[in-house]
Design an enzyme around this catalytic site. Sequence first.
Site, PDB file in Angstrom:
ATOM      1  N   HIS A  64       0.834  -1.215   0.000  1.00 54.50           N
ATOM      2  CA  HIS A  64       0.000   0.000   0.000  1.00 54.50           C
ATOM      3  C   HIS A  64       0.865   1.261   0.000  1.00 54.50           C
ATOM      4  O   HIS A  64       1.247   1.769   1.050  1.00 54.50           O
ATOM      5  CB  HIS A  64      -0.912  -0.020   1.236  1.00 54.50           C
ATOM      6  CG  HIS A  64      -2.006   1.006   1.191  1.00 54.50           C
ATOM      7  ND1 HIS A  64      -3.277   0.746   1.659  1.00 54.50           N
ATOM      8  CD2 HIS A  64      -2.034   2.288   0.753  1.00 54.50           C
ATOM      9  CE1 HIS A  64      -4.035   1.822   1.510  1.00 54.50           C
ATOM     10  NE2 HIS A  64      -3.299   2.775   0.970  1.00 54.50           N
ATOM     11  N   HIS A  66       1.532   5.183  -2.193  1.00 57.98           N
ATOM     12  CA  HIS A  66       1.072   6.173  -3.167  1.00 57.98           C
ATOM     13  C   HIS A  66       2.314   6.765  -3.819  1.00 57.98           C
ATOM     14  O   HIS A  66       3.065   7.493  -3.167  1.00 57.98           O
ATOM     15  CB  HIS A  66       0.235   7.254  -2.474  1.00 57.98           C
ATOM     16  CG  HIS A  66      -1.003   6.710  -1.818  1.00 57.98           C
ATOM     17  ND1 HIS A  66      -2.199   6.589  -2.483  1.00 57.98           N
ATOM     18  CD2 HIS A  66      -1.216   6.210  -0.578  1.00 57.98           C
ATOM     19  CE1 HIS A  66      -3.104   6.059  -1.676  1.00 57.98           C
ATOM     20  NE2 HIS A  66      -2.539   5.812  -0.506  1.00 57.98           N
ATOM     21  N   LEU A  67       2.515   6.446  -5.095  1.00 52.70           N
ATOM     22  CA  LEU A  67       3.728   6.924  -5.783  1.00 52.70           C
ATOM     23  C   LEU A  67       3.481   8.206  -6.573  1.00 52.70           C
ATOM     24  O   LEU A  67       4.414   8.802  -7.098  1.00 52.70           O
ATOM     25  CB  LEU A  67       4.295   5.834  -6.689  1.00 52.70           C
ATOM     26  CG  LEU A  67       4.840   4.584  -5.969  1.00 52.70           C
ATOM     27  CD1 LEU A  67       5.387   3.579  -6.977  1.00 52.70           C
ATOM     28  CD2 LEU A  67       5.912   4.950  -4.953  1.00 52.70           C
ATOM     29  N   ASN A  98      -4.944   6.233  -6.938  1.00 55.88           N
ATOM     30  CA  ASN A  98      -5.503   7.588  -6.837  1.00 55.88           C
ATOM     31  C   ASN A  98      -4.524   8.636  -7.347  1.00 55.88           C
ATOM     32  O   ASN A  98      -4.177   9.599  -6.675  1.00 55.88           O
ATOM     33  CB  ASN A  98      -5.961   7.901  -5.406  1.00 55.88           C
ATOM     34  CG  ASN A  98      -4.829   7.917  -4.390  1.00 55.88           C
ATOM     35  OD1 ASN A  98      -3.784   7.314  -4.604  1.00 55.88           O
ATOM     36  ND2 ASN A  98      -5.039   8.613  -3.291  1.00 55.88           N
ATOM     37  N   ASP A 155      -8.987   3.103  -3.302  1.00 57.93           N
ATOM     38  CA  ASP A 155      -8.343   3.702  -2.124  1.00 57.93           C
ATOM     39  C   ASP A 155      -8.257   5.226  -2.186  1.00 57.93           C
ATOM     40  O   ASP A 155      -7.949   5.816  -3.214  1.00 57.93           O
ATOM     41  CB  ASP A 155      -6.943   3.129  -1.897  1.00 57.93           C
ATOM     42  CG  ASP A 155      -6.353   3.649  -0.596  1.00 57.93           C
ATOM     43  OD1 ASP A 155      -7.024   3.528   0.432  1.00 57.93           O
ATOM     44  OD2 ASP A 155      -5.258   4.223  -0.628  1.00 57.93           O
ATOM     45  N   HIS A 238      -5.382  -0.405   5.650  1.00 58.51           N
ATOM     46  CA  HIS A 238      -5.095   0.413   6.842  1.00 58.51           C
ATOM     47  C   HIS A 238      -6.158   0.344   7.942  1.00 58.51           C
ATOM     48  O   HIS A 238      -6.754   1.356   8.310  1.00 58.51           O
ATOM     49  CB  HIS A 238      -4.822   1.873   6.451  1.00 58.51           C
ATOM     50  CG  HIS A 238      -5.716   2.469   5.397  1.00 58.51           C
ATOM     51  ND1 HIS A 238      -7.082   2.444   5.482  1.00 58.51           N
ATOM     52  CD2 HIS A 238      -5.427   3.091   4.232  1.00 58.51           C
ATOM     53  CE1 HIS A 238      -7.589   3.043   4.416  1.00 58.51           C
ATOM     54  NE2 HIS A 238      -6.610   3.428   3.632  1.00 58.51           N
ATOM     55  N   ASP A 311       1.134   2.681   3.758  1.00 57.17           N
ATOM     56  CA  ASP A 311       0.274   3.752   3.239  1.00 57.17           C
ATOM     57  C   ASP A 311       1.114   5.016   2.994  1.00 57.17           C
ATOM     58  O   ASP A 311       0.666   6.136   3.249  1.00 57.17           O
ATOM     59  CB  ASP A 311      -0.903   4.041   4.178  1.00 57.17           C
ATOM     60  CG  ASP A 311      -2.006   4.855   3.498  1.00 57.17           C
ATOM     61  OD1 ASP A 311      -1.912   5.115   2.287  1.00 57.17           O
ATOM     62  OD2 ASP A 311      -2.978   5.229   4.197  1.00 57.17           O
ATOM     63  N   HIS A 315       3.202  14.238   0.548  1.00 56.55           N
ATOM     64  CA  HIS A 315       2.611  15.536   0.195  1.00 56.55           C
ATOM     65  C   HIS A 315       3.690  16.595   0.367  1.00 56.55           C
ATOM     66  O   HIS A 315       4.543  16.476   1.255  1.00 56.55           O
ATOM     67  CB  HIS A 315       1.424  15.866   1.111  1.00 56.55           C
ATOM     68  CG  HIS A 315       0.241  14.964   0.923  1.00 56.55           C
ATOM     69  ND1 HIS A 315      -0.548  14.998  -0.211  1.00 56.55           N
ATOM     70  CD2 HIS A 315      -0.272  13.977   1.700  1.00 56.55           C
ATOM     71  CE1 HIS A 315      -1.499  14.088  -0.105  1.00 56.55           C
ATOM     72  NE2 HIS A 315      -1.361  13.446   1.039  1.00 56.55           N
TER      73      HIS A 315
HETATM   74  O1  DOR Z   1      -3.847   9.386   4.470  1.00 59.30           O
HETATM   75  C1  DOR Z   1      -4.199   9.061   3.342  1.00 59.30           C
HETATM   76  N1  DOR Z   1      -3.542   9.493   2.254  1.00 59.30           N
HETATM   77  N2  DOR Z   1      -5.269   8.302   3.201  1.00 59.30           N
HETATM   78  C2  DOR Z   1      -5.804   8.027   2.009  1.00 59.30           C
HETATM   79  O2  DOR Z   1      -6.774   7.330   1.964  1.00 59.30           O
HETATM   80  C3  DOR Z   1      -5.227   8.602   0.786  1.00 59.30           C
HETATM   81  C4  DOR Z   1      -3.816   8.938   0.971  1.00 59.30           C
HETATM   82  C5  DOR Z   1      -3.272   9.844  -0.089  1.00 59.30           C
HETATM   83  O3  DOR Z   1      -3.409   9.517  -1.265  1.00 59.30           O
HETATM   84  O4  DOR Z   1      -2.662  10.868   0.247  1.00 59.30           O
HETATM   85 ZN    ZN Z   2      -6.881   4.517   2.054  1.00 58.87          ZN
END
Ligand code: DOR
Ligand code: ZN
Length: 433
Positions: A64, A66-67, A98, A155, A238, A311, A315
């Site tokens: 899990h 996010h790239l 996403n 997600d 998560h 996860d 950002h």
């Molecule tokens: O904390 C999170 N960040 N939860 C999510 O469901 C999405 C993820 C994100 O893509 O930043």
């Molecule tokens: Zn999520």
Amino acid sequence: MTALLIRGGHLIDPAAGVDALKDILLKDGRVAEIAGPGKLKSANGAEVLDATGLTVAPGLIDMHVHLREPGQGYKETIASGTAAAAAGGFTAVAAMPNTVPVNDSPETTRWMLAPERGAVIRVFPIAAATRGSKGEAINDYAALKSAGAVAVTDDGNPILKDNVMRETLIAAARVGLCVIQHAEDTRLTQGASMNAGAMAFKLGLRGMATEAESGLVERDIRLVTELRDTRVHLHVAHTSTAAALAAVRQARRSGLRVTCEVTPHHFLLTEEHVGLYNTNAKMNPPLRSAFDRDAMIEAILDGVVDAIATDHAPHAVHEKEVEFENAPNGITGLETALGLCVRWLHKEWKMPLGRVLSLLSAQPAALLNLKGRGTLTVGSFADVVVFDPKAEWVYNARETKSKSRNTPFDGWTMQGKVRWTISEGRIAYSRPA
Ligand code: DOR
Ligand code: ZN
């Protein structure tokens, strides 16, 4: 590609039941030979990595992450995210859909897998379950699977509608993919930015009730129960609440294929860590109460939790340096997962190292059906992490290989320091000795 000989290390391969001093020869991207110290037959000419005093294990697998590519390269790229993963001991990551655009097509899935992305370890895309992850119309899972997707999920968003979730479970089962649910009843969490409780009250923030998570998990399990199809595999992303874990535990007792993952932050931190509106402690699901946190630890130790996943959600600084309610959800996690798991699960809570490593490799490999990974036997992929299980070190987020550094673990003491990460026989990360 030159052959690599990892010499003198202690091999821990939980899936193969190995926990002993072994030398390992890697050739052409695969494990070529494993033997007792000094006993390899064909290691002539191989580059030697001296692993004396170190642990050698199957490369870690994060199911899990996010790239952020395509579309948000200022937060992370596939190149920078996989570099951070390799520094953390990971040899494979499953990338959430996403992105911008949402990965709901074979074209985007293939684009992510193209060599031009510069991944230094293996990336396994997870495709969107529904068009645009809007929770309305399901995608063509057979086509997505052929393009390389290893699971489906929306997600970031839940699949809320009963009929859509039912269709998703059926269609994914038909092609042998697992459905990963982001369990959040968003009808109950509108406008909320942390866990519902005393801390939210004190800070004057709207809270997310634990029922928003557990209610959707219970709904999903009801759907799985009604389907009576053993191919259906529901995986809860998560997991953060005691009530959701209780539902998973019960489903498992009934013989259902319901699995779950827990993140390091949900078993180590509580809502107290939000402090005075620290946006690096803001994520979704949010940090919960000590009661829920303790339930995560208990479920990890007693085996109800199937995998540890980070996860990893990068950002940019300018996005996080805003009012708490306006900050995006998510924290980075790839470089701190091993150090936190060894420090806490193993050293503090006495979980055998093999079990910790299994949660970080063999088990996620099995959940996503990644053949030849999560174990180191002759013929399997040469995905290896070599680390010092005793070394303590302090995490400095400024030195991250990620493009972002939104972590609550900056300055934390870790245990277990990665020396080499080897992805399909190539050194993807090497820390100067
Ligand atoms: O904390 C999170 N960040 N939860 C999510 O469901 C999405 C993820 C994100 O893509 O930043
Ligand atoms: Zn999520």
